[in-house]
Design a protein around this motif. Sequence first.
Motif, short mmCIF file in Angstrom:
data_model
loop_
_atom_site.label_atom_id
_atom_site.label_comp_id
_atom_site.label_asym_id
_atom_site.label_seq_id
_atom_site.Cartn_x
_atom_site.Cartn_y
_atom_site.Cartn_z
N PHE A 130 0.86 -1.22 -0.02
CA PHE A 130 -0.19 -0.08 -0.14
C PHE A 130 0.94 1.42 0.09
O PHE A 130 1.64 1.28 0.85
N ALA A 131 0.69 2.01 -1.03
CA ALA A 131 1.46 3.34 -1.09
C ALA A 131 0.94 4.24 -2.10
O ALA A 131 0.16 3.82 -3.21
N GLN A 132 1.43 5.55 -2.04
CA GLN A 132 0.91 6.52 -3.16
C GLN A 132 2.21 7.31 -3.35
O GLN A 132 3.13 7.50 -2.69
N MET A 133 2.24 8.03 -4.59
CA MET A 133 3.25 9.05 -4.96
C MET A 133 2.77 9.92 -5.92
O MET A 133 1.90 9.38 -7.01
N THR A 134 3.16 11.21 -5.77
CA THR A 134 2.72 12.25 -6.97
C THR A 134 3.93 12.26 -7.77
O THR A 134 5.27 12.63 -7.32
N VAL A 135 3.87 11.99 -9.16
CA VAL A 135 5.12 12.32 -9.94
C VAL A 135 4.55 13.22 -11.24
O VAL A 135 3.54 13.47 -11.42
#
Length: 306
Positions: A130-135
């Motif tokens: 479970f993870a999120q990232m803005t790229v």
Amino acid sequence: MSVSQSIKQQCRYAGKSIALATKHKKADALALPLSAGLGAAVKTIEIDTDIFGTFLGEIERKKTPLLTAREKARLGMRKAKMPCGLASEGSFGSHISVPFVIANEEVVVFVDDELGIEISESIVTTKTNFAQMTVGSIHEAESFLLQTQFPSHALIARPNQYNANPIEKLLGRFFKKSAFKHIQKGLQTREALMAAVRASARNSADGLVRLETDMRAHMNPTRMRVIRQLGVKLARRLRSTCPECACPGFGATGVAGALPCQECGQPTESHAYEVSTCQKCHYTKSEKRRDGVIEEQSMHCLFCNP
Ligand SMILES: [Zn+2]
Ligand SMILES: [Zn+2]
């Protein structure tokens, strides 16, 4: 006598069908533990479980995971007209007792309307991607792709700041809905991911893309394994019967007592016993903690360490 024969003679659910309410192929995880452990056959009942809420929040979750799992199980049983059913529900977030660690909690509810019992089991594990990232581009996401085990585990892409067109802005109350239209789920190839990142960047006011792990069971082998472990736990619980009335599902339902402090001997807030109660005849049994702990450290004592 073979193992499966002895299970069939002992277990109420041997040879029975159990309705599994799911939209995301959870039979892949739950069928084997329940057939091996109980001799029961899991029958998948397709229901639109999204009506109970989704991980992405397009549909808000209003109830606790336990209540949601129970409602799902009952919906599947009604649809299939079967007296026994089960459903599971997962949630993800900060670990309750370990700071800065992400955990996955899975609960399963089993219902037997012939006996009038509901049995639930749960697992909390840190084994999750479970993870999120803005790229800004796919190149910025390389370490995220490794960390989240893409492509064996699917991803989701969406505009970081959804850029509504003028008509959508006018129709304010539909705004949220149309923003969710731009979420792309179940991305399992690099080509699909790259296309989704480009499209999301175009639709984002700041040109950035939010990447998230797809936590739906059939898109996430790690979660599938946790659900399988939970199935094993449920089968074990259903094999355990009440010493008084032989009702299945006898197991820990609560805690009692207080462990003494190892320094001053005063009672602490930690429990000393595990209590099992039969749902049918209410027979209750208290046993010492299974972890073998018989006293509490003084750092947890309100007298020694107020
Ligand atoms: Zn009983
Ligand atoms: Zn103390």
